[in-house]
Design a protein around this motif. Structure first.
Motif, short mmCIF file in Angstrom:
data_model
loop_
_atom_site.label_atom_id
_atom_site.label_comp_id
_atom_site.label_asym_id
_atom_site.label_seq_id
_atom_site.Cartn_x
_atom_site.Cartn_y
_atom_site.Cartn_z
N ILE A 1 0.87 -1.17 0.00
CA ILE A 1 0.00 0.00 0.00
C ILE A 1 0.90 1.22 0.00
O ILE A 1 1.64 1.47 0.97
CB ILE A 1 -0.99 -0.01 1.20
CG1 ILE A 1 -1.84 1.26 1.19
CG2 ILE A 1 -0.30 -0.25 2.52
CD1 ILE A 1 -3.03 1.19 2.13
N GLY A 2 0.88 1.98 -1.08
CA GLY A 2 1.84 3.07 -1.24
C GLY A 2 3.24 2.49 -1.28
O GLY A 2 3.54 1.56 -2.02
N GLN A 3 4.12 3.02 -0.42
CA GLN A 3 5.49 2.54 -0.34
C GLN A 3 5.69 1.55 0.78
O GLN A 3 6.82 1.20 1.13
CB GLN A 3 6.44 3.75 -0.13
CG GLN A 3 6.39 4.78 -1.23
CD GLN A 3 6.82 4.19 -2.57
OE1 GLN A 3 7.85 3.54 -2.66
NE2 GLN A 3 6.03 4.43 -3.61
N VAL A 4 4.61 1.07 1.37
CA VAL A 4 4.68 0.21 2.56
C VAL A 4 4.22 -1.21 2.21
O VAL A 4 3.20 -1.40 1.54
CB VAL A 4 3.83 0.77 3.71
CG1 VAL A 4 3.98 -0.10 4.96
CG2 VAL A 4 4.23 2.21 4.02
N ARG A 5 4.98 -2.17 2.69
CA ARG A 5 4.66 -3.57 2.47
C ARG A 5 4.24 -4.19 3.80
O ARG A 5 4.97 -4.11 4.79
CB ARG A 5 5.87 -4.31 1.91
CG ARG A 5 5.64 -5.78 1.55
CD ARG A 5 6.91 -6.35 0.94
NE ARG A 5 6.72 -7.75 0.51
CZ ARG A 5 6.85 -8.79 1.31
NH1 ARG A 5 7.17 -8.61 2.58
NH2 ARG A 5 6.68 -10.02 0.86
N LEU A 6 3.06 -4.84 3.83
CA LEU A 6 2.51 -5.39 5.06
C LEU A 6 2.27 -6.88 4.90
O LEU A 6 1.86 -7.34 3.83
CB LEU A 6 1.18 -4.70 5.40
CG LEU A 6 1.23 -3.18 5.60
CD1 LEU A 6 -0.18 -2.62 5.77
CD2 LEU A 6 2.09 -2.80 6.80
N ILE A 7 2.53 -7.63 5.97
CA ILE A 7 2.24 -9.07 5.95
C ILE A 7 1.31 -9.39 7.12
O ILE A 7 1.24 -8.66 8.10
CB ILE A 7 3.51 -9.93 6.06
CG1 ILE A 7 4.25 -9.67 7.38
CG2 ILE A 7 4.40 -9.70 4.85
CD1 ILE A 7 5.41 -10.64 7.62
N ASP A 8 0.61 -10.51 6.98
CA ASP A 8 -0.32 -10.94 8.04
C ASP A 8 -0.62 -12.42 7.81
O ASP A 8 -0.25 -12.99 6.78
CB ASP A 8 -1.60 -10.10 8.02
CG ASP A 8 -2.37 -10.13 9.33
OD1 ASP A 8 -1.99 -10.91 10.25
OD2 ASP A 8 -3.36 -9.39 9.45
N ASN A 9 -1.29 -13.03 8.76
CA ASN A 9 -1.67 -14.43 8.62
C ASN A 9 -2.77 -14.77 9.61
O ASN A 9 -2.98 -14.07 10.59
CB ASN A 9 -0.45 -15.34 8.86
CG ASN A 9 0.04 -15.27 10.29
OD1 ASN A 9 -0.50 -15.94 11.19
ND2 ASN A 9 1.06 -14.45 10.53
#
Length: 282
Positions: A269-277
């Protein structure tokens, strides 16, 4: 809370505690602390006599120089938060203290480290393995606490502990979430208010996928359903969504052992990378 900036200082401090028979809990972090980190500290406080938290932004686990330079550094605020939780010792080394010279030792991982984050961030888990091994040798904790949000990292560290025969009990603490379900992360600091709100789609997608899998067990249909959710989003780009077994972190076509099945996701999202599970059975 005692702050130790050198290996010698923290070792001497902990030796005094060990001589009194105190158990040591350890929470390794890279700072920019949020409620998720503090839950780890609280878990350590509940299970151990003494709690050590480290803050060290480890350069060897970044395969992107911009990601390293942009990583938030909030030492003063972090120290205050740790004191409110009752953390006993903050280990705060700099790069020269942790790496006296350019690292000549490499800890490589096969299998798990080649999947998901490993394939998108080459060398990342090698760097994680190296720094965690160094920290474990320095602190020599009885228990170490990690968050579920970094699920793959937890199993990498488990492999490290198992194969190097560390006498450390690993504890995984459930993910702490914001009100819209977004997993708390230091990277969230780089999101605008609007982006943070819209990033709630990540947890929503995981929940939809979990429910669909439990109802139908059609893995390919669930993957398509989640992809279509992100196709409708203007801001969030889906990097991967995989349904894996925690035995090897490879995409699975079988839900035979549901307790080991996890839904893992990475989103930009934009310049940000996010992870989840989410675990299938949570």
């Amino acid at each position: 809370m005692k702050i130790c900036k050198t290996v010698k200082e923290v070792r001497n401090t902990l030796q005094n505690s060990r001589s009194k028979g105190q158990s040591i809990g350890f929470v390794p972090t890279m700072g920019a602390l949020h409620q998720g980190h503090l839950k780890l500290v609280e878990a350590s406080k509940e299970n151990c006599d003494l709690t050590v938290t480290s803050i060290f932004v480890n350069p060897t686990q970044f395969n992107n120089a911009d990601d390293l330079s942009n990583y938030p550094k909030t030492i003063d605020e972090d120290s205050e938060k740790l004191m409110t939780t009752g953390c006993d010792i903050l280990f705060l080394p700099d790069v020269k203290e942790m790496y006296l010279s350019k690292p000549q030792l490499r800890i490589g991982f096969d299998g798990i480290a080649e999947q998901l984050e490993g394939s998108f961030r080459p060398g990342h888990f090698d760097g994680v393995g190296l720094v965690v091994s160094k920290l474990f040798n320095i602190i020599q904790p009885d228990q170490a606490f990690f968050g579920q949000k970094d699920l793959q990292q937890f199993f990498i560290v488990k492999a490290l502990v198992d194969h190097l025969n560390y006498s450390i009990q690993l504890r995984m603490v459930p993910t702490v979430r914001e009100s819209n379900g977004l997993a708390m992360s230091s990277r969230n600091m780089r999101l605008s208010e609007k982006e943070r709100k819209e990033a709630g789609l990540i947890y929503k997608a995981l929940g939809i996928g979990q429910k669909s899998l439990l109802n139908s067990s059609d893995i390919q249909a669930v993957k398509k359903e989640v992809k279509e959710l992100f196709d409708t989003s203007e801001r969030l780009g889906l990097e991967y969504f995989e349904i894996i077994s925690t035995d090897d972190f490879k995409p699975t076509e079988s839900l035979f052992n549901k307790e080991k099945i996890a839904l893992c996701i990475a989103v930009n999202i934009g310049q940000v990378r996010l992870i989840d599970n989410l675990m299938l059975i949570s």
